[in-house]
Design an enzyme around this catalytic site. Structure first.
Site, PDB file in Angstrom:
ATOM      1  NE  ARG A 159      -1.867   2.035   3.428  1.00 32.30           N
ATOM      2  CZ  ARG A 159      -1.698   1.956   4.736  1.00 32.30           C
ATOM      3  NH1 ARG A 159      -2.196   0.975   5.417  1.00 32.30           N
ATOM      4  NH2 ARG A 159      -1.026   2.882   5.377  1.00 32.30           N
ATOM      5  CG  HIS A 165      -6.194   2.764   6.331  1.00 35.65           C
ATOM      6  ND1 HIS A 165      -6.402   1.471   5.910  1.00 35.65           N
ATOM      7  CD2 HIS A 165      -7.333   3.147   6.951  1.00 35.65           C
ATOM      8  CE1 HIS A 165      -7.623   1.090   6.277  1.00 35.65           C
ATOM      9  NE2 HIS A 165      -8.204   2.087   6.902  1.00 35.65           N
ATOM     10  CE1 TYR A 181       0.972   3.084   8.430  1.00 29.41           C
ATOM     11  CE2 TYR A 181      -0.359   4.576   9.761  1.00 29.41           C
ATOM     12  CZ  TYR A 181      -0.142   3.896   8.578  1.00 29.41           C
ATOM     13  OH  TYR A 181      -1.029   4.033   7.538  1.00 29.41           O
TER      14      TYR A 181
HETATM   15  C1  LIG Z   1     -14.729  -5.749  11.495  1.00 27.90           C
HETATM   16  C2  LIG Z   1     -13.936  -4.503  11.307  1.00 27.90           C
HETATM   17  N1  LIG Z   1     -13.045  -4.154  12.260  1.00 27.90           N
HETATM   18  C3  LIG Z   1     -12.339  -3.010  12.147  1.00 27.90           C
HETATM   19  C4  LIG Z   1     -12.492  -2.191  11.069  1.00 27.90           C
HETATM   20  C5  LIG Z   1     -11.701  -0.895  10.962  1.00 27.90           C
HETATM   21  N2  LIG Z   1     -10.682  -1.017   9.910  1.00 27.90           N
HETATM   22  C6  LIG Z   1     -10.919  -0.524   8.683  1.00 27.90           C
HETATM   23  S1  LIG Z   1      -9.688  -0.879   7.651  1.00 27.90           S
HETATM   24  C7  LIG Z   1      -8.785  -1.683   8.804  1.00 27.90           C
HETATM   25  C8  LIG Z   1      -7.470  -2.323   8.426  1.00 27.90           C
HETATM   26  C9  LIG Z   1      -7.623  -3.365   7.362  1.00 27.90           C
HETATM   27  O1  LIG Z   1      -6.408  -3.906   6.955  1.00 27.90           O
HETATM   28  P1  LIG Z   1      -6.312  -5.011   5.825  1.00 27.90           P
HETATM   29  O2  LIG Z   1      -7.349  -6.059   6.061  1.00 27.90           O
HETATM   30  O3  LIG Z   1      -4.912  -5.466   5.773  1.00 27.90           O
HETATM   31  O4  LIG Z   1      -6.740  -4.279   4.495  1.00 27.90           O
HETATM   32  P2  LIG Z   1      -6.092  -2.976   3.829  1.00 27.90           P
HETATM   33  O5  LIG Z   1      -6.758  -1.784   4.455  1.00 27.90           O
HETATM   34  O6  LIG Z   1      -4.633  -3.014   4.072  1.00 27.90           O
HETATM   35  O7  LIG Z   1      -6.432  -3.045   2.399  1.00 27.90           O
HETATM   36  C10 LIG Z   1      -9.464  -1.646  10.023  1.00 27.90           C
HETATM   37  C11 LIG Z   1      -8.946  -2.225  11.265  1.00 27.90           C
HETATM   38  C12 LIG Z   1     -13.440  -2.586  10.097  1.00 27.90           C
HETATM   39  N3  LIG Z   1     -13.674  -1.844   8.998  1.00 27.90           N
HETATM   40  N4  LIG Z   1     -14.140  -3.741  10.241  1.00 27.90           N
END
Ligand SMILES: Cc1ncc(C[n+]2csc(CCOP(=O)(O)OP(=O)(O)O)c2C)c(N)n1
Lengths: 326, 385
Positions: B286, B290, B299
């Site tokens: 990425r 975010h 971070y």
């Molecule tokens: C069930 C749930 N818990 C927490 C969140 C908050 N949240 C949104 S994105 C994220 C990180 C996701 O990381 P990843 O699965 O690696 O996907 P990326 O964003 O890197 O594409 C979090 C913790 C959420 N959307 N849904």
């Protein structure tokens, strides 16, 4: 005393709790290195170490379930669920276990766990980030539910929640995190869980609310006061246990009740309050109880019309008018 | 993730006291893992980062390569313009995916319009590739109900916001297709962070046990907001998770679109042939924050992130196509122009969508509104009057 926002007061409370009790540990998604997406845990890992403040993998059920195990084994887990709308994967652990341990072991075990979760709308978040699921928790026997509305309350109640021998859900209004500031004592103190706060006194109508809706009720009350109506605002501060005495004393004085929440309407905590008033104080009522709430639809992420869903001062003022004109 | 709240912090505030030794180490671990996997051949690749062909036997036809390039360019156009539109206040919170085009477009390009797509919030590129109109996609990120109005000729779901929930659902859609006697498949996306959720594991197990024609894309982009994959899990090779469920797992260079397309195409063929599900780990990065509201300097170091531009999926294929003469300077310029014009036309279309009216918050809760909803609607209309 120091001027603090609500998020700063929460950070301060967590810092003091970690300092005071070596059993306290804080964990959740992004709480460590980053200090939380809302910065509520900012700096705590640097100060207290990765053993006590740590990032977990992304799994709410495991966050709560692991906390249960830690609590059983003598620690004081303080878990963060990143947004209350993402609490749902953890509901199995909460409904099946967290609330039942004391009961099902006849107090051999108990769970001194706190789960913090930012909740509520008003800041234009994406889908599912603005939910107000407090009624689901309040409906779960064995867990306490606390929702502060001021920085000073947030600090005192969070410290009380961490000291509490039973599980406490601590909902923090996202809208209030940075929009309110006040003088807060820097030292350790607690506020009793289960004690409502009379925000403003008035003789004509009681407005019962909590969390993000207190600010809204205050604005409505101001408008009403200009129209010569005396509004008594009660901030419940905790839903479980509920300080019914304070609510009833006020309604018995004013004879009118308006209840305000931003949760969906059907089976919300507002209905619980209304039922209690109807049961205990019907003889004092001079008008039907009115609820001002969200709608029976998912909270909309549509910036253009989000404010239609979330009660605003105008809607509360109209409700006040309605009970006054009865 | 709120626009006006919370996750928005000033850089100054963010950088203070953040000389954590952990962050660069975690980053280096991700980068080292990629390099190591790449060097050992563990990361399936067709095109090397400099655009040279490492597996000439697997080069798809020129036409396919050009198609994949166009899809990646469309996605990148959206990503880059999306960021600018957010800055101009013309888009809501938006999760950028630039640098992950090969991971999204190569995989989704293996589907047809009869297949299902279950994208996460970061998979705009995948949705566009399957055919979700740009205007609708813009509307979604503009927080407009027009972005929820899914085209009738596509089986794509609105971007999933709760993490991992889409995985079991994809298993269900895949099984339903099978039961209805079609050869259609379902594809679901997840991040490395999301692969820690119970739903992920339950879905893989179900898909294996029930032989669902399902393709699971696990985009390992190094981070779940501030949490590096190395904190997320002790496993260094996420594709191996498939082993535990008795299904094939493939690890592919997520920045090589020919590789992501090739392995997904194979998996889709197997699924259509009733040979069951596949887990595909696309190892990528990425590059940006975010979301537009996130500040990654809290971070990780952005200098390090820039290194990933050398592995950029779009320029990688671009170099190859130019070298092979599949693209010329002129045809390339024409393609870029077309893609840009397509986006601007869609933006004009999206600009013309009317704002939602208040009562729309109550629409589509049930087929028949309940008496309570009808009452709430009447009250709302009266209030708004
Ligand atoms: C069930 C749930 N818990 C927490 C969140 C908050 N949240 C949104 S994105 C994220 C990180 C996701 O990381 P990843 O699965 O690696 O996907 P990326 O964003 O890197 O594409 C979090 C913790 C959420 N959307 N849904």
């Amino acid at each position: 005393m120091k001027t603090m926002t609500m998020v700063a007061a929460i950070n301060n409370a967590l810092d003091l709790a970690l300092e005071r009790d070596p059993d306290v540990c804080i964990f959740g998604e992004d709480v460590g290195v980053m200090g939380g997406v809302f910065r509520a845990t900012d700096g705590l890992q640097q100060k207290h170490g990765v053993e006590r403040v740590f990032d977990t993998p992304l799994a709410e059920a495991a966050i709560v379930g692991m906390g249960i195990g830690m609590g059983l084994a003598g620690l004081k887990p303080v878990a963060e669920i990143q947004f209350a709308g993402f609490l749902y994967p953890a509901l199995d652990q909460i409904l099946s276990h967290l609330g039942r341990y004391r009961h099902r072991t006849r107090s051999r075990y108990h769970l001194p766990m706190v789960v913090r979760a930012p909740y509520g709308g008003g800041v234009h978040t994406p889908e599912q980030h603005a939910d107000s699921p407090e009624a689901i928790l309040a409906h779960t026997p064995g867990v306490k539910v606390v929702i502060p509305s001021t920085p000073g309350d947030a600090k005192g109640l969070l410290l009380a929640a961490i000291a509490d021998p039973d599980p406490v859900f601590f909902f923090e209004s996202i809208k209030l995190y940075r929009s309110t500031k006040e003088e807060v004592p820097e030292d350790y103190y607690t506020l009793p869980i289960g004690k409502a706060r009379v925000v403003t006194q008035g003789d004509d109508v009681t407005v019962i609310c909590y969390g993000g809706m207190v600010e809204v009720a205050q604005k409505a009350a101001e408008a009403a006061r200009n129209a010569g109506i005396g509004v008594e605002i009660i901030d419940l501060r905790t839903l479980v246990p509920l300080d019914l005495d304070t609510v009833l004393a006020s309604v018995e004085k004013t004879g009118r009740a308006v209840i305000v929440t931003e949760a969906p309407r059907t089976a919300g905590f507002h209905s619980e309050i209304a039922a209690n008033i109807a049961e205990e104080a019907i003889d004092f009522l001079q008008a039907p109880i009115v609820r001002v709430t969200g709608f029976d639809a998912p909270y909309p992420p549509f910036t253009a019309i989000e404010d239609v869903y979330r009660p605003n001062p105008l809607r509360v003022a109209k409700a006040i008018k309605k009970v006054m004109s009865h | 993730m709120a626009r006006k709240s919370s996750t928005v912090t000033s850089t100054k505030d963010a950088v203070q006291g953040r000389e954590s030794t952990e962050t660069p180490a975690a980053f280096q671990a991700a980068e080292a893992a990629y390099n190591q996997a790449e060097a050992s051949g563990e990361l399936f690749q067709i095109l090397a980062p400099d655009g040279t062909v490492v597996r000439p036997d697997l080069l798809p036809p020129a036409e396919t390569r050009l198609h994949l390039y166009r899809q990646m360019r469309r996605a990148r156009q959206f990503d880059e313009r999306g960021w600018v539109l957010y800055r101009q206040g013309r888009l809501g919170v938006f999760p950028p995916f630039g640098g992950m085009e090969a991971s999204q477009c190569g995989t989704a390009a293996a589907l047809t319009k009869n297949d299902w797509l279950f994208p996460t919030y970061r998979d705009t590129g995948a949705a566009l590739t399957l055919g979700l109109p740009i205007a609708r996609t813009l509307a979604y990120w503009r927080t407009s109900p027009h972005g929820w109005a899914m085209p009738a000729d596509l089986k794509v779901l609105p971007f999933y916001i709760p993490i991992a929930t889409q995985y079991p659902q994809a298993v269900g859609a895949a099984l339903a297709e099978k039961r209805q006697g079609t050869q259609n498949v379902a594809m679901a996306f997840i991040g490395d962070g999301g692969s820690s959720e119970g739903d992920f594991h339950e879905a893989l197990n179900f898909a294996g046990a029930l032989n669902a024609p399902c393709i699971f894309i696990l985009q390992n982009n190094g981070w779940a907001i501030s949490v590096p994959t190395t904190t997320q899990t002790k496993a260094t090779n996420l594709s191996k998770r498939a082993d535990g469920y008795g299904i094939p797992g493939v690890r592919v260079d997520g920045n090589d679109v020919l590789a992501t397309w090739h392995v997904t195409d194979q998996a889709v063929k197997r699924a259509r042939n009733n040979e069951g599900p596949t887990l595909i780990e696309t190892v990528t990065y990425r590059v940006k924050a975010h979301t537009v509201a996130d500040d990654p300097s809290r971070y990780r170091t952005e200098d390090e992130a820039k290194k990933w531009l050398e592995k950029d999926p779009v320029t990688r294929l671009e170099q190859h196509l130019l070298k092979e003469g599949i693209l010329t300077e002129e045809s390339h310029a024409a393609l870029l122009k077309e893609v840009a014009e397509e986006f601007e036309a869609a933006l004009t279309e999206a600009d013309a969508y009317p704002d939602p009216t208040p009562a729309e918050i109550l629409d589509h809760v049930f087929a028949e509104p309940t008496p309570q909803l009808l009452k709430q609607r009447a009250e709302l209309l009266e209030e708004q009057a």
